[in-house]
Structures are given as structure tokens and as C-alpha cells.
Design a protein around this motif. Sequence first.
Motif, PDB file in Angstrom:
ATOM      1  N   ALA A 150       0.829  -1.205   0.000  1.00 43.48           N
ATOM      2  CA  ALA A 150       0.000   0.000   0.000  1.00 43.48           C
ATOM      3  C   ALA A 150       0.865   1.257   0.000  1.00 43.48           C
ATOM      4  O   ALA A 150       0.570   2.227  -0.717  1.00 43.48           O
ATOM      5  CB  ALA A 150      -0.930   0.001   1.210  1.00 43.48           C
TER       6      ALA A 150
ATOM      7  N   PRO B  36      -6.465   2.003  -6.857  1.00 44.79           N
ATOM      8  CA  PRO B  36      -6.699   1.336  -5.571  1.00 44.79           C
ATOM      9  C   PRO B  36      -6.869   2.356  -4.448  1.00 44.79           C
ATOM     10  O   PRO B  36      -6.246   3.422  -4.455  1.00 44.79           O
ATOM     11  CB  PRO B  36      -5.425   0.523  -5.344  1.00 44.79           C
TER      12      PRO B  36
ATOM     13  N   THR C  36      -5.901  -0.457   0.118  1.00 42.93           N
ATOM     14  CA  THR C  36      -5.771  -1.576  -0.812  1.00 42.93           C
ATOM     15  C   THR C  36      -5.810  -2.920  -0.076  1.00 42.93           C
ATOM     16  O   THR C  36      -6.741  -3.194   0.668  1.00 42.93           O
ATOM     17  CB  THR C  36      -4.548  -1.393  -1.750  1.00 42.93           C
ATOM     18  N   SER C  37      -4.826  -3.771  -0.218  1.00 42.23           N
ATOM     19  CA  SER C  37      -4.835  -5.106   0.394  1.00 42.23           C
ATOM     20  C   SER C  37      -4.638  -5.075   1.909  1.00 42.23           C
ATOM     21  O   SER C  37      -4.923  -6.065   2.590  1.00 42.23           O
ATOM     22  CB  SER C  37      -3.774  -5.989  -0.255  1.00 42.23           C
TER      23      SER C  37
END
Length: 160
Positions: free
Chosen positions: A47, A121, A125-126
Motif C-alpha cells: 500500500a 486502488p 488496498t490489500s
Amino acid sequence: MTNRPAAGGPSGTGGAGGTGGAGGGTGVETQLWRGVVVYRIAALGYAAALTLSSRNRFDHPDAALAAVAAMAGWTALATAANSRARGRSWPVLIADHAVCATLTFASVWVQGQAQVDAGLPTLTTSWAASPVLGSALLGGPVGGAVGAVVQGAASVVTRG
């Protein structure tokens, strides 16, 4: 020295597996929490790299740095909490979800609506999966599903 199970279950969290203990133990559950910590740190790196490489296109590039700093600070706090059995609790996970959702919502202001609408994103994000993984460890499939709904809703609201 052996780890003694903490009150409330073999892992000290009310969950199954692991040895818990004051130092976090070495059981299966503790190993899974360590995996969440490793994932969180790796996702933070991803990120941060995305944010730092794109921030000059954001509406508020300096705020992007603040968001990455907030994510790094929260990662440090969550890592410290999750390293002990007593930190693997619903109050910690609820705070984790709140911090993550807040930073996801901030994406619109920091990046700009046009960037979000273009599919860039979100800031988190993740990294947003980290509290979901913790919820699954603490609450099983139902906890994981609820955590996924919370973070998924934050993403849907952010995307409009």
C-alpha cells in the motif's frame, strides 16, 4: 518452561487450539496470528509503495503521506497487540476495523474522486484484509464473514 492455558479456553482467547499463555505461546493459533502480522506488514509495504508512487496525482499528496504514516503506526500497535493473547480480542479487532475503514473512506478526499472513479486502488488496498483475517481467527467463519462485510462495505461506500 511450559505455557499454561489462560482462562477462557486453551488459547486464552476463547478460541480453539494454541497454548496462549502470557507470552503468546507457540501453538497453532499463535502461529496463525503471526501470519496475520506478517501479512499486515507486507500489505502495508504494498500500500505504501502504491501510494508513494502515485501521490503526485492525488488531490492532497501530503495527506497521502499522513495516511501511510497512520497505517504504519496502526500496524505497529496492532502487531504489538496481536503478539499477546490478551491483544487478540474483539475490542482490538473492532478498533482495527474502524481504523481501516476510516482510512479507506479517506481515499476519496486524499486521492480525489476522479482517481477513485478511475479505479485507482484505495489507500488501504490489500491492507484492508488484515482485520478480516483477525476476525476470522477470533470468530471463525462467521467472524471472518462479518469482517469481510465491514471492509467490503467501506470499499463499496468509498467507490460510490
